[in-house]
Design an enzyme around this catalytic site. Structure first.
Site, PDB file in Angstrom:
ATOM      1  N   CYS A   1      -4.643   2.273  -3.755  1.00  0.00           N
ATOM      2  CA  CYS A   1      -3.415   2.841  -3.169  1.00  0.00           C
ATOM      3  C   CYS A   1      -2.215   1.926  -3.377  1.00  0.00           C
ATOM      4  CB  CYS A   1      -3.588   3.137  -1.677  1.00  0.00           C
ATOM      5  SG  CYS A   1      -4.832   4.355  -1.356  1.00  0.00           S
TER       6      CYS A   1
ATOM      7  N   LYS B   1     -10.190  -0.743  10.513  1.00  0.00           N
ATOM      8  CA  LYS B   1     -10.231  -1.954   9.685  1.00  0.00           C
ATOM      9  C   LYS B   1     -10.469  -3.193  10.540  1.00  0.00           C
ATOM     10  CE  LYS B   1      -7.032  -0.163   6.196  1.00  0.00           C
ATOM     11  NZ  LYS B   1      -7.824   0.088   5.000  1.00  0.00           N
TER      12      LYS B   1
ATOM     13  N   GLN C   1      -4.167  -5.145   7.013  1.00  0.00           N
ATOM     14  CA  GLN C   1      -5.126  -6.146   6.530  1.00  0.00           C
ATOM     15  C   GLN C   1      -4.985  -7.479   7.262  1.00  0.00           C
ATOM     16  OE1 GLN C   1      -7.536  -5.456   4.484  1.00  0.00           O
ATOM     17  NE2 GLN C   1      -6.837  -3.459   3.792  1.00  0.00           N
TER      18      GLN C   1
ATOM     19  N   ASP D   1       3.373  -4.457   8.000  1.00  0.00           N
ATOM     20  CA  ASP D   1       2.172  -3.636   7.888  1.00  0.00           C
ATOM     21  C   ASP D   1       0.989  -4.582   8.092  1.00  0.00           C
ATOM     22  OD1 ASP D   1      -0.121  -2.431   7.001  1.00  0.00           O
ATOM     23  OD2 ASP D   1       0.724  -1.670   5.129  1.00  0.00           O
TER      24      ASP D   1
ATOM     25  N   HIS E   1       0.876  -1.182   0.000  1.00  0.00           N
ATOM     26  CA  HIS E   1       0.000   0.000   0.000  1.00  0.00           C
ATOM     27  C   HIS E   1       0.916   1.236   0.000  1.00  0.00           C
ATOM     28  CE1 HIS E   1      -2.791   2.957   1.776  1.00  0.00           C
ATOM     29  NE2 HIS E   1      -3.769   2.143   1.445  1.00  0.00           N
TER      30      HIS E   1
HETATM   31  N1  PLP Z   1      -1.601  -0.790   4.571  1.00  0.00           N
HETATM   32  C1  PLP Z   1      -2.512  -1.561   3.959  1.00  0.00           C
HETATM   33  C2  PLP Z   1      -2.126  -2.934   3.497  1.00  0.00           C
HETATM   34  C3  PLP Z   1      -3.807  -1.078   3.781  1.00  0.00           C
HETATM   35  O1  PLP Z   1      -4.716  -1.854   3.177  1.00  0.00           O
HETATM   36  C4  PLP Z   1      -4.125   0.216   4.232  1.00  0.00           C
HETATM   37  C5  PLP Z   1      -5.464   0.782   4.000  1.00  0.00           C
HETATM   38  O2  PLP Z   1      -6.171   0.366   3.115  1.00  0.00           O
HETATM   39  C6  PLP Z   1      -3.141   0.962   4.880  1.00  0.00           C
HETATM   40  C7  PLP Z   1      -1.891   0.429   5.028  1.00  0.00           C
HETATM   41  C8  PLP Z   1      -3.418   2.347   5.409  1.00  0.00           C
HETATM   42  O3  PLP Z   1      -4.318   2.262   6.455  1.00  0.00           O
HETATM   43  P1  PLP Z   1      -4.950   3.604   7.090  1.00  0.00           P
HETATM   44  O4  PLP Z   1      -5.545   4.353   5.953  1.00  0.00           O
HETATM   45  O5  PLP Z   1      -5.956   3.092   8.049  1.00  0.00           O
HETATM   46  O6  PLP Z   1      -3.848   4.342   7.744  1.00  0.00           O
END
Ligand code: PLP
Length: 408
Positions: A366, A228, A205, A202, A125
């Site tokens: 993203c 999430k 998910q 990270d 992401h």
């Molecule tokens: N990392 C991953 C794999 C994600 O799917 C997302 C959000 O979709 C993020 C990071 C960023 O999360 P947030 O927007 O809650 O900070």
């Protein structure tokens, strides 16, 4: 369904699911973007404002002490939920993005210099890609990117081949938000540690789909977002091993993160407060605590098993539709499906499906470097939660068939 899962009770606890969209029952398949909230979380936030609301850590009066205790109790709950060794290794942030930026800025300042290398993957992401790209550009370091195979899986040997004496960190996602791939993080961490390289995961998910034990995984950092995992927006967590967090400089300056301030210098507070400048999201922490209770009560293994059945069923149903192409077919996969219908633009498919009451996400999710590597503008993504049902997946299959008829 083959396994027992209290689906009726669960659905009754999510008020938002019981509404009509375009005169049809809402089917919510945008869970990878944000999950819906159970009444337990909504009630916890209301209760916080009705009886507990106060700024924390700085007051001697009753309400302030009560709010502080609740906030710190929540930190203990989160520690237990991910099995961190120490409560002070749990830092509250506003979400995964802030957790990742915190590490990139602070770890970058402390450990990354010109000529060093950071390894990441093509499936990240943007929030686990751009901060590292920018730190590397700033420092004259090199960002190395591991690719994926045709199923959307990483090759751990390729990653190991990139590790050398200049590698300062490996940073990768637990679960891809586009492909659904569950990465072999334990294997990668073991491999990295043999070369004394720390690993950031990270978990945006991962946290809502899989049991997470940061000590068993042995990751050095793990980041996730409340929204999430059935909790509120604007709250998240950075877990970091004490040995790194102790050495890393503060990320933001202000109240609470200091010990003593003089006109010419400042000394900083202990962990975790060193990384929590300013008034935190106390309401968000109350909601996150309720979300953690909720997930613990259902059980992460039961959630994973139920969601796997949804994924298997949806994969089989969509595979029957001619012209549907999947992106991400790795053997180890979380409950989401990214697809395209022939050459139809994902946005057009998403619009038609939406009119049938079904929320899916369309676009690059993203993850532009990944889209470029796949030579596509984006995908349609249906991401499933434990409150979704087989009947809803049947509705999705019907909607895709309709969209195909209209668009082709
Ligand atoms: N990392 C991953 C794999 C994600 O799917 C997302 C959000 O979709 C993020 C990071 C960023 O999360 P947030 O927007 O809650 O900070």
């Amino acid at each position: 369904m083959g396994i027992l899962f209290p689906i009726d009770r669960v659905r009754s606890e999510f008020p938002i699911l019981h509404q009509q969209i375009y005169k049809r029952p809402l089917v919510y398949f945008d869970n990878a973007a944000s999950t819906q909230k159970p009444v337990q979380v909504i009630d916890a936030i209301r209760k916080y404002y009705e009886v507990d609301n106060c700024n924390i850590h700085r007051g001697v009066h009753y309400l302030s002490v009560k709010a502080t205790e609740a906030y710190e109790e929540a930190r203990k709950e989160i520690r237990e939920f991910i099995n961190a060794r120490n409560t002070h290794e749990i830092i509250f942030t506003k979400g995964t993005t802030e957790s990742l930026n915190l590490v990139a800025a602070s770890f970058g300042k402390r450990y990354i210099s010109e000529g060093d290398e950071v390894i990441t993957t093509i499936m990240e992401h943007h929030s686990n890609f751009v901060p590292w790209q920018q730190v590397c550009l700033e420092k004259g370091a090199r960002l190395r990117i591991v690719g994926i195979d045709e199923k959307g899986a990483l090759n751990p040997e390729e990653l190991e081949g990139m590790i050398n004496e200049r590698t300062r960190l490996i940073t990768l996602t637990h679960v891809s938000n586009v492909l659904g791939t569950i990465n072999p993080v334990e294997e990668i961490i073991r491999m990295a540690h043999e070369h004394n390289v720390p690993v950031l995961i990270d978990g945006a998910q991962g946290i809502s789909h899989l049991p997470v034990d940061v000590q068993a995984m042995d990751c050095d950092f793990y980041c996730f977002s409340g929204h999430k995992m059935y909790g509120p927006m604007g709250i998240g967590v950075l877990y970091g091993k004490e040995k790194y967090l102790e050495e890393m400089p503060p990320y933001q300056m202000g109240g609470e993160m200091i010990r003593d301030v003089y006109t010419d210098h400042t000394t900083f507070n202990d962990l975790p407060f060193k990384f929590e400048a300013g008034t935190p999201n106390v309401e968000g922490v109350a909601g996150l605590r309720a979300a953690v209770y909720y997930l613990k009560d259902l059980g992460m293994n039961a959630i994973a098993a139920y969601e796997k059945q949804l994924l298997d069923y949806a994969t089989a149903m969509l595979a029957e539709i001619r012209g549907v192409k999947f992106f991400g077919t790795a053997a180890s996969k979380a409950s989401l499906i990214s697809f395209l219908i022939g050459n139809v633009h994902p946005y057009d498919t998403g619009m038609i499906i939406d009119k049938m009451g079904i929320a899916v996400r369309t676009g690059h999710h993203c993850a532009m470097p990944l889209m470029d590597s796949l030579h596509i503008p984006g995908t349609v993504r249906a991401s499933f939660s434990f409150y979704n049902t087989i009947e809803e997946i049947d509705l999705l299959a019907t909607a895709i068939r309709k969209a195909k008829e209209i668009l082709e």
